[in-house]
Design a protein around this motif. Structure first.
Motif, PDB file in Angstrom:
ATOM      1  N   ASP A 186       5.919  12.907   5.821  1.00 54.14           N
ATOM      2  CA  ASP A 186       5.680  14.255   5.286  1.00 54.14           C
ATOM      3  C   ASP A 186       4.175  14.468   5.140  1.00 54.14           C
ATOM      4  OD1 ASP A 186       4.844  13.041   2.853  1.00 54.14           O
ATOM      5  OD2 ASP A 186       6.909  12.997   2.129  1.00 54.14           O
ATOM      6  N   GLU A 187       3.789  15.645   4.675  1.00 52.24           N
ATOM      7  CA  GLU A 187       2.369  15.989   4.603  1.00 52.24           C
ATOM      8  C   GLU A 187       1.621  15.181   3.541  1.00 52.24           C
ATOM      9  OE1 GLU A 187       5.018  17.756   4.077  1.00 52.24           O
ATOM     10  OE2 GLU A 187       4.784  19.358   2.614  1.00 52.24           O
ATOM     11  N   ASN A 188       2.337  14.733   2.522  1.00 55.43           N
ATOM     12  CA  ASN A 188       1.704  13.901   1.499  1.00 55.43           C
ATOM     13  C   ASN A 188       1.356  12.535   2.089  1.00 55.43           C
ATOM     14  OD1 ASN A 188       0.914  13.120  -1.182  1.00 55.43           O
ATOM     15  ND2 ASN A 188       2.858  12.000  -1.338  1.00 55.43           N
ATOM     16  N   GLU A 189       2.279  11.986   2.853  1.00 52.64           N
ATOM     17  CA  GLU A 189       2.013  10.680   3.454  1.00 52.64           C
ATOM     18  C   GLU A 189       0.900  10.778   4.504  1.00 52.64           C
ATOM     19  OE1 GLU A 189       4.889   7.003   4.058  1.00 52.64           O
ATOM     20  OE2 GLU A 189       5.178   8.442   5.672  1.00 52.64           O
ATOM     21  N   LEU A 190       0.788  11.933   5.145  1.00 48.05           N
ATOM     22  CA  LEU A 190      -0.315  12.122   6.101  1.00 48.05           C
ATOM     23  C   LEU A 190      -1.661  11.908   5.402  1.00 48.05           C
ATOM     24  CD1 LEU A 190      -1.674  12.986   8.750  1.00 48.05           C
ATOM     25  CD2 LEU A 190      -1.280  15.366   8.117  1.00 48.05           C
ATOM     26  N   ARG A 191      -1.772  12.421   4.185  1.00 46.22           N
ATOM     27  CA  ARG A 191      -3.040  12.248   3.447  1.00 46.22           C
ATOM     28  C   ARG A 191      -3.340  10.758   3.222  1.00 46.22           C
ATOM     29  NH1 ARG A 191      -5.641  15.639   0.406  1.00 46.22           N
ATOM     30  NH2 ARG A 191      -5.495  14.511  -1.573  1.00 46.22           N
ATOM     31  N   HIS A 192      -2.326  10.026   2.791  1.00 43.88           N
ATOM     32  CA  HIS A 192      -2.546   8.593   2.550  1.00 43.88           C
ATOM     33  C   HIS A 192      -2.859   7.857   3.855  1.00 43.88           C
ATOM     34  CE1 HIS A 192      -1.450   9.158  -1.559  1.00 43.88           C
ATOM     35  NE2 HIS A 192      -0.208   9.534  -1.283  1.00 43.88           N
ATOM     36  N   MET A 193      -2.208   8.274   4.913  1.00 40.81           N
ATOM     37  CA  MET A 193      -2.452   7.603   6.201  1.00 40.81           C
ATOM     38  C   MET A 193      -3.877   7.856   6.694  1.00 40.81           C
ATOM     39  SD  MET A 193       1.086   7.775   8.343  1.00 40.81           S
ATOM     40  CE  MET A 193       2.467   6.710   7.859  1.00 40.81           C
ATOM     41  N   LEU A 194      -4.350   9.074   6.501  1.00 41.53           N
ATOM     42  CA  LEU A 194      -5.717   9.371   6.942  1.00 41.53           C
ATOM     43  C   LEU A 194      -6.718   8.555   6.119  1.00 41.53           C
ATOM     44  CD1 LEU A 194      -7.393  11.013   8.921  1.00 41.53           C
ATOM     45  CD2 LEU A 194      -7.457  12.867   7.259  1.00 41.53           C
ATOM     46  N   PHE A 195      -6.443   8.471   4.826  1.00 40.96           N
ATOM     47  CA  PHE A 195      -7.294   7.667   3.942  1.00 40.96           C
ATOM     48  C   PHE A 195      -7.272   6.205   4.401  1.00 40.96           C
ATOM     49  CE2 PHE A 195      -7.633   5.274  -0.174  1.00 40.96           C
ATOM     50  CZ  PHE A 195      -8.952   5.614  -0.455  1.00 40.96           C
ATOM     51  N   THR A 196      -6.079   5.711   4.704  1.00 38.60           N
ATOM     52  CA  THR A 196      -5.933   4.325   5.180  1.00 38.60           C
ATOM     53  C   THR A 196      -6.709   4.139   6.480  1.00 38.60           C
ATOM     54  OG1 THR A 196      -3.697   4.357   4.260  1.00 38.60           O
ATOM     55  CG2 THR A 196      -4.214   2.557   5.785  1.00 38.60           C
ATOM     56  N   ALA A 197      -6.572   5.102   7.368  1.00 41.56           N
ATOM     57  CA  ALA A 197      -7.175   4.981   8.704  1.00 41.56           C
ATOM     58  C   ALA A 197      -8.699   4.946   8.637  1.00 41.56           C
ATOM     59  CB  ALA A 197      -6.703   6.129   9.585  1.00 41.56           C
ATOM     60  N   VAL A 198      -9.301   5.820   7.830  1.00 44.20           N
ATOM     61  CA  VAL A 198     -10.778   5.840   7.822  1.00 44.20           C
ATOM     62  C   VAL A 198     -11.341   4.593   7.131  1.00 44.20           C
ATOM     63  CG1 VAL A 198     -11.043   8.364   7.995  1.00 44.20           C
ATOM     64  CG2 VAL A 198     -10.973   7.286   5.729  1.00 44.20           C
ATOM     65  N   ASN A 199     -10.502   3.905   6.365  1.00 39.78           N
ATOM     66  CA  ASN A 199     -10.977   2.673   5.720  1.00 39.78           C
ATOM     67  C   ASN A 199     -10.656   1.413   6.511  1.00 39.78           C
ATOM     68  OD1 ASN A 199     -12.207   3.795   3.449  1.00 39.78           O
ATOM     69  ND2 ASN A 199     -10.195   4.234   2.580  1.00 39.78           N
ATOM     70  N   TYR A 200      -9.965   1.579   7.626  1.00 43.60           N
ATOM     71  CA  TYR A 200      -9.570   0.421   8.431  1.00 43.60           C
ATOM     72  C   TYR A 200     -10.718   0.082   9.369  1.00 43.60           C
ATOM     73  CZ  TYR A 200      -6.698  -2.365  11.649  1.00 43.60           C
ATOM     74  OH  TYR A 200      -6.178  -3.365  12.421  1.00 43.60           O
ATOM     75  N   LYS A 201     -11.159  -1.154   9.344  1.00 42.81           N
ATOM     76  CA  LYS A 201     -12.382  -1.479  10.093  1.00 42.81           C
ATOM     77  C   LYS A 201     -12.140  -2.320  11.341  1.00 42.81           C
ATOM     78  CE  LYS A 201     -15.198  -1.269   5.914  1.00 42.81           C
ATOM     79  NZ  LYS A 201     -14.099  -1.169   4.935  1.00 42.81           N
ATOM     80  N   LYS A 202     -10.885  -2.773  11.517  1.00 41.62           N
ATOM     81  CA  LYS A 202     -10.682  -3.786  12.562  1.00 41.62           C
ATOM     82  C   LYS A 202     -10.462  -3.227  13.967  1.00 41.62           C
ATOM     83  CE  LYS A 202      -8.470  -6.891   9.308  1.00 41.62           C
ATOM     84  NZ  LYS A 202      -7.106  -7.243   8.919  1.00 41.62           N
ATOM     85  N   GLY A 203     -10.252  -1.928  14.071  1.00 39.52           N
ATOM     86  CA  GLY A 203      -9.991  -1.371  15.399  1.00 39.52           C
ATOM     87  C   GLY A 203      -9.482   0.052  15.294  1.00 39.52           C
ATOM     88  N   PRO A 204      -9.004   0.588  16.411  1.00 38.36           N
ATOM     89  CA  PRO A 204      -8.563   1.990  16.402  1.00 38.36           C
ATOM     90  C   PRO A 204      -7.227   2.199  15.692  1.00 38.36           C
ATOM     91  CG  PRO A 204      -8.243   1.010  18.570  1.00 38.36           C
ATOM     92  CD  PRO A 204      -8.927  -0.024  17.749  1.00 38.36           C
ATOM     93  N   VAL A 205      -7.095   3.384  15.123  1.00 38.62           N
ATOM     94  CA  VAL A 205      -5.851   3.773  14.455  1.00 38.62           C
ATOM     95  C   VAL A 205      -5.446   5.143  14.990  1.00 38.62           C
ATOM     96  CG1 VAL A 205      -4.740   4.311  12.261  1.00 38.62           C
ATOM     97  CG2 VAL A 205      -6.603   2.663  12.311  1.00 38.62           C
ATOM     98  N   ALA A 206      -4.178   5.300  15.320  1.00 40.54           N
ATOM     99  CA  ALA A 206      -3.673   6.632  15.686  1.00 40.54           C
ATOM    100  C   ALA A 206      -2.672   7.079  14.629  1.00 40.54           C
ATOM    101  CB  ALA A 206      -3.001   6.577  17.055  1.00 40.54           C
ATOM    102  N   ILE A 207      -2.837   8.317  14.192  1.00 38.03           N
ATOM    103  CA  ILE A 207      -1.835   8.905  13.300  1.00 38.03           C
ATOM    104  C   ILE A 207      -1.249  10.085  14.056  1.00 38.03           C
ATOM    105  CG2 ILE A 207      -1.362   9.851  11.013  1.00 38.03           C
ATOM    106  CD1 ILE A 207      -4.190   8.989  10.198  1.00 38.03           C
ATOM    107  N   ARG A 208       0.042  10.076  14.254  1.00 38.46           N
ATOM    108  CA  ARG A 208       0.634  11.219  14.986  1.00 38.46           C
ATOM    109  C   ARG A 208       1.545  11.989  14.046  1.00 38.46           C
ATOM    110  NH1 ARG A 208       6.399  11.645  16.967  1.00 38.46           N
ATOM    111  NH2 ARG A 208       5.751  11.821  19.117  1.00 38.46           N
ATOM    112  N   TYR A 209       1.405  13.296  14.107  1.00 39.90           N
ATOM    113  CA  TYR A 209       2.190  14.155  13.220  1.00 39.90           C
ATOM    114  C   TYR A 209       2.597  15.407  13.990  1.00 39.90           C
ATOM    115  CZ  TYR A 209      -2.716  15.429  12.632  1.00 39.90           C
ATOM    116  OH  TYR A 209      -4.038  15.715  12.877  1.00 39.90           O
TER     117      TYR A 209
END
Ligand SMILES: Cc1ncc(C[n+]2csc(CCOP(=O)(O)OP(=O)(O)O)c2C)c(N)n1
Length: 625
Positions: A451-474
């Motif tokens: 849902d849209e709430n989890e999208l926010r957490h995922m984006l936060f998680t993604a920008v803090n992830y340093k080991k490689g690329p992250v894709a979030i699809r919605y």
């Protein structure tokens, strides 16, 4: 609405061949009214089509389609073409379920010469046709129509380069309205504007056109000398120098709303040999004041009130808006976060970042491949790039995702909007493949929010992830309508969540399929089945341990995803079952191995049994089979 006296008589190009310029002018106005009226009901790409009414009429008057090939770039501007090539009576079904497509489609009409929807392909397609024509010793003309926005795509330049080298007889018409979806960007666009607004150029423009726009006459010697002088003059003072260097003869710019002039010029250049480029200037949204004023909004939109230009209000916030606002919020706290879009600032919600942090927002043009490499390099130099690209358009940059980003483990965040079925834009635009095409790329993290709430957490998680690329699809469109958490939390990478326990079966679902899966479980419970629901959250890394512990408790497992059934969530779960030798009855639900037609998202999902009732039917029949 007027009586449309002329339009009534027009069904095929033959109906306009004998029309005078005055009649064509009137027909253009009737067509505009007809299109505005119809698109206000169906939705669609209004402003692009309004901008090329005169051009389309002129092309069909001068050339003999379908023998002569008219190739539209993107194809979102081809509404007049559709109406005057036998589809007037079906135009009200545009983009509707079982109706005509919003884009040219070779199975729909012999006048649609090449399937399209993604940008910048017309020059390559036209050149391919011209090359085939010559090998088969056929005689037809080939004309590509490309917008200045589409010309920002690399493939257009690959086509130009090859065409100029091959010297095939073909015409490229550059429809320059200074707009992509938003204002066009880049050096080529700046260059046109600079030359065209240059006072010297304006003073002698007319004379130059009159001198150079005509076919050279006389002896071979005179012809060649005149040609050389003309080329020299044109190179100095017209915007054509660029194309001349590419081996094209350049003509223009011509007012693309002056139909008499267009017909005359097209008749002249039609007889010329070699690659020709005709530059026309048009106004996007021409003739409809709301679209002229806000061509970005009227580029493509849903139904609207034609009197006021107002769209129907959305009920809930969209995923796109949540993404754009959350990104801006994160960028406020971290100055290394930057946003990159390939000409889709509004469509992806990046506009929010642009409005707040103009210098950390990059519109690179319709250049997905470049966007990804550019992002990779930014990441390598210490920035945190977030590249927002529609799922379907990232297909263009697949090699860059693999070779330039994932191979080097660069922390680029891919925000893939329009994942899954997108609706009325149809098969060229459905984001059906991303979970599959990304899953096989090493080092990628792939997530999809429920849902849209989890999208926010995922984006936060993604920008803090340093080991490689992250894709979030919605998905496209409105969120589920949930409350937002007050703070942002990192989701541990590769963890799923059990939303409901159950002992008869387990549904493992991802992204926008989680909510209907929950509804399906409730409906199944009313029928006496106790079904667990898991939100997988990650397709890669898959929560192996978590999923195995759920799977071991039930006799039946069903995966549900708004993605191709090949290679996505279901495939990765089935890999685990095989590897762990787990004996469970297993079924995958998703998009079958075919291209899905256009229509409303809800209807298409229903057809694919990806709505809650479809999930109920699948799970129940599988339990009982
Ligand atoms: C590969 C790809 N990326 C993005 C898009 C989305 N898109 C559709 S039309 C368009 C702008 C096209 O501008 P232009 O060619 O100038 O045509 P105009 O709409 O101005 O007539 C964009 C970015 C697309 N169709 N294909």
């Amino acid at each position: 609405m007027g009586d449309h006296d002329l339009l009534k008589k027009v069904n095929f190009p033959s109906d306009i061949k004998k029309m005078s310029s005055e009649e064509l002018k009137q027909l253009a106005e009737e067509l505009r009214e007809f299109i505005i009226d119809s698109v206000s009901e169906t939705g669609g790409h209004l402003a692009p089509s309004l901008g090329v009414v005169e051009l389309t009429l002129a092309l069909h008057k001068v050339f003999n389609a379908p023998e002569d090939k008219i190739v539209w770039d993107v194809g979102h501007q081809a509404y007049v073409h559709k109406i005057i090539t036998g589809r007037k009576d079906k135009f009200h079904t545009l983009r509707q379920y079982n109706g005509i497509s919003g884009f040219p489609k070779i199975t729909e009409s012999e006048y649609d010469t090449f399937g399209v929807g993604h940008s910048s392909t017309s020059i390559s397609a036209a050149l391919g046709m011209a090359a085939a024509r010559d090998l088969l010793r056929e005689k037809y003309k080939v004309v590509a129509v490309i917008g200045d926005g589409a010309l920002t795509g690399g493939v257009a330049f690959e086509g130009l380069n090859n065409a100029g080298g091959m010297k095939k007889d073909m015409i490229v018409i550059l429809n320059d309205n200074e707009m992509s979806i938003s204002r066009n960007v880049g050096a080529v666009s700046d260059y046109f504007t600079k030359v065209i607004t240059n006072p010297l150029y304006n003073r002698i423009k007319k004379d130059v056109w009159d001198l150079t726009g005509k076919i050279p006459m006389g002896t071979k010697f005179v012809r060649e000398s005149v040609q050389r002088v003309q080329d020299g003059i044109k190179t100095m003072i017209t915007p054509g120098a660029l194309f001349e260097r590419f081996g094209f003869r350049y003509f223009g710019p011509v007012d693309g709303h002056d139909i008499a002039r267009l017909v005359k010029v097209l008749n002249e250049i039609k007889r010329l040999k070699g690659p020709i480029l005709l530059h026309i200037k048009t106004i996007k949204g021409k003739g409809y004041k709301f679209a002229e004023r806000d061509a970005t909004k009227f580029h493509g939109l849903g139904s609207f009130n034609p009197e006021t230009g107002l769209s129907k209000k959305k009920k809930r916030i969209t995923y796109t808006e949540v993404f754009g606002k959350t990104l801006t919020e994160l960028a406020e706290k971290d100055e290394r976060i930057i946003g990159i879009t390939a000409a889709m600032a509004d469509g992806t919600g990046m506009i929010h970042l642009k409005n707040k942090f103009k210098n950390r927002f990059f519109d690179v043009g319709i250049a997905e491949q470049h966007a990804v490499v550019f992002a990779g390099a930014m990441a390598l130099q210490g920035m945190k790039p977030v590249v927002a690209i529609y799922s379907t358009f990232l297909q263009r940059a697949y090699d860059q995702v693999i070779h330039d980003v994932a191979l080097q483990k660069l922390p680029v965040v891919f925000a893939l909007d329009r994942g899954g079925i997108v609706g009325e834009d149809g098969p060229t635009h459905h984001g059906s493949f991303d979970l599959s095409y990304l899953r096989l790329v090493p080092n990628m993290v792939i997530m999809a929010p429920k849902d849209e709430n989890e999208l926010r957490h995922m984006l936060f998680t993604a920008v803090n992830y340093k080991k490689g690329p992250v894709a979030i699809r919605y998905p496209r469109g409105e969120g589920v309508g949930v409350e937002f958490d007050s703070s942002l939390n990192e989701i541990p990478i590769g963890t799923s969540e059990v939303l409901k326990e159950g002992k008869n079966a387990a549904i493992i679902s991802i992204g926008d399929m989680v909510h209907p899966s929950m509804v399906a479980a409730e409906k199944l419970s009313k029928k006496g089945y106790d079904v667990a629901v898991v939100n997988a959250r990650f397709v890669k890394p898959l929560d192996r341990e978590g999923l195995i512990s759920v799977i071991r408790k039930v006799p039946v497992v069903v995966t549900v995803e708004n993605n191709s059934i090949i290679g996505g969530l279901g495939s990765s779960v089935s890999d685990i079952l095989a590897e762990e030798k787990i004996d469970v009855r297993f079924k995958k639900i998703g998009i079958p191995d075919k291209f899905v037609a256009h229509g409303p998202v809800a209807k298409l999902l229903e057809d694919l049994a990806l709505d809650s009732d479809g999930i109920v039917r699948s799970v129940e029949s599988f339990i009982n089979s």
